[in-house]
Write a protein that holds these residues in place. Structure first.
Motif, PDB file in Angstrom:
ATOM      1  N   UNK A 111       4.304  -2.561   1.762  1.00  0.00           N
ATOM      2  CA  UNK A 111       4.837  -3.724   1.038  1.00  0.00           C
ATOM      3  C   UNK A 111       3.835  -4.879   0.967  1.00  0.00           C
ATOM      4  N   UNK A 112       2.942  -4.971   1.935  1.00  0.00           N
ATOM      5  CA  UNK A 112       1.982  -6.074   2.014  1.00  0.00           C
ATOM      6  C   UNK A 112       0.584  -5.518   2.308  1.00  0.00           C
ATOM      7  N   UNK A 113      -0.011  -4.818   1.351  1.00  0.00           N
ATOM      8  CA  UNK A 113      -1.312  -4.198   1.626  1.00  0.00           C
ATOM      9  C   UNK A 113      -2.409  -5.243   1.829  1.00  0.00           C
ATOM     10  N   UNK A 114      -3.340  -4.914   2.678  1.00  0.00           N
ATOM     11  CA  UNK A 114      -4.521  -5.755   2.913  1.00  0.00           C
ATOM     12  C   UNK A 114      -5.750  -4.850   2.851  1.00  0.00           C
ATOM     13  N   UNK A 115      -6.924  -5.430   2.635  1.00  0.00           N
ATOM     14  CA  UNK A 115      -8.145  -4.602   2.632  1.00  0.00           C
ATOM     15  C   UNK A 115      -8.324  -3.832   3.940  1.00  0.00           C
ATOM     16  N   UNK A 116      -7.865  -4.403   5.022  1.00  0.00           N
ATOM     17  CA  UNK A 116      -8.005  -3.732   6.321  1.00  0.00           C
ATOM     18  C   UNK A 116      -7.283  -2.389   6.330  1.00  0.00           C
ATOM     19  N   UNK A 117      -6.134  -2.332   5.700  1.00  0.00           N
ATOM     20  CA  UNK A 117      -5.316  -1.129   5.747  1.00  0.00           C
ATOM     21  C   UNK A 117      -5.377  -0.279   4.480  1.00  0.00           C
ATOM     22  N   UNK A 122     -10.642  -2.658  -0.878  1.00  0.00           N
ATOM     23  CA  UNK A 122     -11.967  -2.995  -0.353  1.00  0.00           C
ATOM     24  C   UNK A 122     -12.982  -3.011  -1.485  1.00  0.00           C
ATOM     25  N   UNK A 123     -14.183  -3.500  -1.146  1.00  0.00           N
ATOM     26  CA  UNK A 123     -15.295  -3.483  -2.104  1.00  0.00           C
ATOM     27  C   UNK A 123     -15.499  -2.048  -2.560  1.00  0.00           C
ATOM     28  N   UNK A 124     -15.783  -1.849  -3.815  1.00  0.00           N
ATOM     29  CA  UNK A 124     -16.042  -0.489  -4.293  1.00  0.00           C
ATOM     30  C   UNK A 124     -17.222   0.123  -3.547  1.00  0.00           C
ATOM     31  N   UNK A 125     -17.154   1.385  -3.290  1.00  0.00           N
ATOM     32  CA  UNK A 125     -18.241   2.088  -2.594  1.00  0.00           C
ATOM     33  C   UNK A 125     -19.499   2.021  -3.441  1.00  0.00           C
TER      34      UNK A 125
END
Length: 135
Positions: A111-117, A122-125
């Motif tokens: 419900x509350x996504x973050x870059x950590x999870x 996240x930044x594109x590979x």
């Protein structure tokens, strides 16, 4: 009485009654035609077995309890077995609660996504740090 009547009056299936017999929880006699017959007391016995199952006891433990029921006397071993079964059930409940808590955590992340999870945030590979970003 026949298996169908015992099943109907006790609220279990004939298959369950046959299983109880296989496990040594219930006994029947056979007619000359090979049909099972049960005493009137079988209905109450099946209801008691159902109560033991509802309490989380496996058939191997119920087999140990039934002689105490029949005699009206218990042993320290039976009480120890009941305590061990209670501990087993409590451990299973604790494991289920831990699984539920982990699932609640995953639901919260969804419900509350973050870059950590969430890798998609996240930044594109392979993104080149040297390029200026539009902004």
């Amino acid at each position: 009485m026949r298996i169908g009547e015992v099943a109907h009056r006790s609220g279990v299936s004939p298959r369950a009654l046959r299983y109880y017999e296989e496990q040594g929880l219930l006994t029947s006699s056979r007619t000359s035609a090979g049909q099972r017959t049960y005493p009137e007391s079988a209905v109450e016995r099946v209801q008691l077995i159902q109560q033991f199952f509802a309490a989380g006891l496996p058939s191997r433990s119920i087999v140990q309890l039934l002689p105490c029921v029949d005699s009206g006397a218990s042993t320290p071993e039976v009480f120890a077995m009941l305590e061990a079964e209670r501990a087993r059930i409590t451990a299973a409940m604790d494991a289920l609660a831990a699984a539920r808590d982990a699932l609640d955590h995953m639901i919260d992340i969804a419900h509350h996504p973050t870059p950590e999870h969430c890798p998609a945030l996240r930044e594109p590979a392979g993104a080149d740090e040297g390029f200026a970003r539009a902004g």
